[in-house]
Design an enzyme around this catalytic site. Structure first.
Site, PDB file in Angstrom:
ATOM      1  N   TYR A 146       1.615   2.944   6.456  1.00 18.64           N
ATOM      2  CA  TYR A 146       0.908   2.984   5.173  1.00 18.64           C
ATOM      3  C   TYR A 146       1.807   3.446   4.037  1.00 18.64           C
ATOM      4  O   TYR A 146       1.668   3.002   2.915  1.00 18.64           O
ATOM      5  CB  TYR A 146      -0.290   3.935   5.271  1.00 18.64           C
ATOM      6  CG  TYR A 146      -1.521   3.324   5.876  1.00 18.64           C
ATOM      7  CD1 TYR A 146      -1.478   2.710   7.120  1.00 18.64           C
ATOM      8  CD2 TYR A 146      -2.732   3.364   5.195  1.00 18.64           C
ATOM      9  CE1 TYR A 146      -2.607   2.160   7.673  1.00 18.64           C
ATOM     10  CE2 TYR A 146      -3.873   2.811   5.745  1.00 18.64           C
ATOM     11  CZ  TYR A 146      -3.806   2.219   6.979  1.00 18.64           C
ATOM     12  OH  TYR A 146      -4.937   1.667   7.525  1.00 18.64           O
ATOM     13  N   LYS A 196       2.257   4.324  21.661  1.00 21.32           N
ATOM     14  CA  LYS A 196       2.703   2.995  22.103  1.00 21.32           C
ATOM     15  C   LYS A 196       4.199   3.111  22.379  1.00 21.32           C
ATOM     16  O   LYS A 196       5.016   2.403  21.793  1.00 21.32           O
ATOM     17  CB  LYS A 196       2.381   1.971  20.977  1.00 21.32           C
ATOM     18  CG  LYS A 196       2.665   0.532  21.322  1.00 21.32           C
ATOM     19  CD  LYS A 196       1.674  -0.090  22.295  1.00 21.32           C
ATOM     20  CE  LYS A 196       2.101  -1.479  22.709  1.00 21.32           C
ATOM     21  NZ  LYS A 196       1.288  -2.049  23.798  1.00 21.32           N
ATOM     22  N   ASP A 228      -3.487   0.434  23.198  1.00 18.75           N
ATOM     23  CA  ASP A 228      -4.281  -0.745  23.586  1.00 18.75           C
ATOM     24  C   ASP A 228      -5.222  -0.395  24.737  1.00 18.75           C
ATOM     25  O   ASP A 228      -6.404  -0.781  24.741  1.00 18.75           O
ATOM     26  CB  ASP A 228      -3.382  -1.959  23.905  1.00 18.75           C
ATOM     27  CG  ASP A 228      -2.170  -1.628  24.767  1.00 18.75           C
ATOM     28  OD1 ASP A 228      -1.937  -0.435  25.055  1.00 18.75           O
ATOM     29  OD2 ASP A 228      -1.447  -2.566  25.163  1.00 18.75           O
ATOM     30  N   ASP A 252      -6.657   4.277  12.078  1.00 17.66           N
ATOM     31  CA  ASP A 252      -7.516   3.417  11.249  1.00 17.66           C
ATOM     32  C   ASP A 252      -8.310   2.482  12.157  1.00 17.66           C
ATOM     33  O   ASP A 252      -9.528   2.342  12.022  1.00 17.66           O
ATOM     34  CB  ASP A 252      -6.645   2.617  10.268  1.00 17.66           C
ATOM     35  CG  ASP A 252      -7.487   1.737   9.366  1.00 17.66           C
ATOM     36  OD1 ASP A 252      -8.593   2.171   8.992  1.00 17.66           O
ATOM     37  OD2 ASP A 252      -7.054   0.611   9.053  1.00 17.66           O
ATOM     38  N   ASP A 256     -12.471   2.854  13.566  1.00 19.30           N
ATOM     39  CA  ASP A 256     -13.486   1.819  13.330  1.00 19.30           C
ATOM     40  C   ASP A 256     -14.130   1.403  14.649  1.00 19.30           C
ATOM     41  O   ASP A 256     -15.317   1.112  14.721  1.00 19.30           O
ATOM     42  CB  ASP A 256     -12.872   0.572  12.664  1.00 19.30           C
ATOM     43  CG  ASP A 256     -12.994   0.624  11.147  1.00 19.30           C
ATOM     44  OD1 ASP A 256     -12.969   1.738  10.587  1.00 19.30           O
ATOM     45  OD2 ASP A 256     -13.117  -0.443  10.510  1.00 19.30           O
TER      46      ASP A 256
HETATM   47  C1  IPM Z   1     -10.112   3.990   6.149  1.00 22.68           C
HETATM   48  C2  IPM Z   1      -9.989   2.732   5.362  1.00 22.68           C
HETATM   49  C3  IPM Z   1      -8.722   2.796   4.524  1.00 22.68           C
HETATM   50  C4  IPM Z   1      -7.553   2.939   5.485  1.00 22.68           C
HETATM   51  C5  IPM Z   1      -8.551   1.608   3.585  1.00 22.68           C
HETATM   52  C6  IPM Z   1      -9.726   1.438   2.663  1.00 22.68           C
HETATM   53  C7  IPM Z   1      -7.273   1.707   2.792  1.00 22.68           C
HETATM   54  O1  IPM Z   1     -10.013   1.626   6.182  1.00 22.68           O
HETATM   55  O2  IPM Z   1     -10.170   5.075   5.544  1.00 22.68           O
HETATM   56  O3  IPM Z   1     -10.131   3.911   7.376  1.00 22.68           O
HETATM   57  O4  IPM Z   1      -7.059   1.926   5.986  1.00 22.68           O
HETATM   58  O5  IPM Z   1      -7.151   4.062   5.729  1.00 22.68           O
HETATM   59 MG    MG Z   2     -10.403   2.066   8.190  1.00 27.43          MG
END
Ligand code: IPM
Ligand code: MG
Length: 367
Positions: A146, A196, A228, A252, A256
């Site tokens: 990032y 990884k 993974d 990230d 999710d």
């Molecule tokens: C998160 C989001 C952010 C990230 C995006 C919006 C830049 O997906 O906070 O997980 O990738 O960190």
């Molecule tokens: Mg995210």
């Protein structure tokens, strides 16, 4: 009376709607406790770009600098709308990453929590969920791909190319791993290290440093798992995890997936902690498709308030009550349209009504 300044960055999409419910929660705490929260609203994200030409305007930076903690809603536009904004002012690159960078909020806590009362939200089978899911994902937030060097260009033969660099130094790795060890030590004393190292040298260094500091936490058992494989394990046997630590990009994606096994990203609040400043935000985006409809569940926003109470203001008891209040609302069968499946026996209510019911429960708990 204790006074705390809280910057409020409601943001885009559903941000303002769910922030409204978070404010109600903050005001309810004030009513019952000897504490005052000075709320400082400021413009952030695409809305700020359209108002001022900057996604993270100087005036907002000043307010955040001054605040004891920052509560952020959601930012971002649909893919098509986003393309109308210059790439470096798009809310993720122009506001969110600079916010993380400005305050070096390196430790991102993303609880993946599915109490029994919410089990029907999860796509996982009851026998896999067992007694519930209770994981703390700890994601490094200000390093890696990032924030590494980026370069886009064209080679002599006309081929377009891009370089993005995954950079970490040992101090960055050490500081996030120490946070994770400390959290693991307070919880079940098991730390899953996600890496990884069969491919990435960054993971090799990460694991080396982990081995160096592990002796400082002799009670914590470390379990190493490739990222993974961890993705599969989260679906097949989430109960094996308690605290998981990982670098930025892995975090990230896996966080999710954490939302996925709960049944919705709407159940994912988060805390982003630096040495001098912390901010709190839902882990999800601004859901432009349902914005302005008063149907988004404010759980992740109110959960972020609960994390702020605990982690910035030491109000552990009140924080627990906020969680409990939300769970009671779900347990009584209420939910918003975004957090319901057709055919499930739930009572559908709107964003603001969900907030009102949380306040009702909270009033009882606090008095
Ligand atoms: C998160 C989001 C952010 C990230 C995006 C919006 C830049 O997906 O906070 O997980 O990738 O960190
Ligand atoms: Mg995210």
């Amino acid at each position: 009376m204790k006074q705390h300044k809280v910057a409020l960055l409601a943001g885009d999409g559903i941000g303002p709607e769910i922030m409204k419910e978070a404010i109600k929660v903050i005001e309810t705490i004030e009513k019952h406790r000897d504490v005052q929260f000075k709320l400082l609203p400021a413009s952030f994200g695409a809305c700020a770009y359209y108002e001022t030409g900057k996604a993270f305007p100087d005036a907002t930076k000043e307010i955040c600098d001054e605040a004891d903690a920052i509560l952020k809603g959601t930012i971002g536009l649909s893919h098509e709308e986003s393309k109308k904004i210059p790439i470096d002012e798009q809310p993720e690159r122009g506001a969110l990453l600079p916010l993380r960078n400005r305050y070096q909020t390196y430790a991102n806590f993303r609880p993946v929590s599915l109490p029994k009362g919410l089990a029907h939200f999860s796509p996982l089978k009851p026998e896999i969920i067992g007694d519930g899911i209770e994981i703390m994902i700890i994601r490094e937030l200000v390093g890696g791909l990032y924030f590494g060097n980026k370069e886009k260009g064209t080679k002599a033969d006309g081929t377009r190319y891009v370089h993005e660099t995954l950079e970490y130094d040992e101090h960055q790795i050490k500081q996030i791993l120490k946070v994770a060890f400390k959290v693991a030590q307070k919880r079940k004393k098991v730390l899953h290290n996600i890496h990884k190292s069969n491919v990435l040298k960054s993971s090799v260094l990460w694991n080396e440093i982990l081995e160096e500091i592990a002796p400082e936490f002799p009670e914590v058992e470390v379990k190493n798992i490739l990222v993974d494989a961890a993705a599969t394990a989260l679906c097949l046997n989430p109960g094996q995890f308690d605290v998981m630590v990982m670098e930025n990009m892995f975090g990230d994606i896996l966080s999710d997936q954490g939302g996925g096994i709960l049944g919705s990203l709407g159940l994912m609040p988060s805390a982003c902690i630096g040495n001098d400043k912390a901010y709190y935000e839902p882990s999800h985006g601004s859901a432009p498709d349902i914005a302005g409809k008063n149907i988004a569940n404010p759980y992740s926003m109110i959960g972020s308030v609960a994390l702020m109470l605990e982690m910035s203001f030491g109000m552990d008891e009140e924080s627990k009550m906020v969680w409990q209040a939300m769970q009671s609302v779900f347990t009584k069968g209420y939910t918003t349209p975004d957090l319901s499946h057709s055919g499930s026996h739930v009572k559908i209510i709107n964003t603001d009504k969900f907030g009102d019911l949380v306040i009702e429960e909270l009033n009882l708990l606090l008095s």
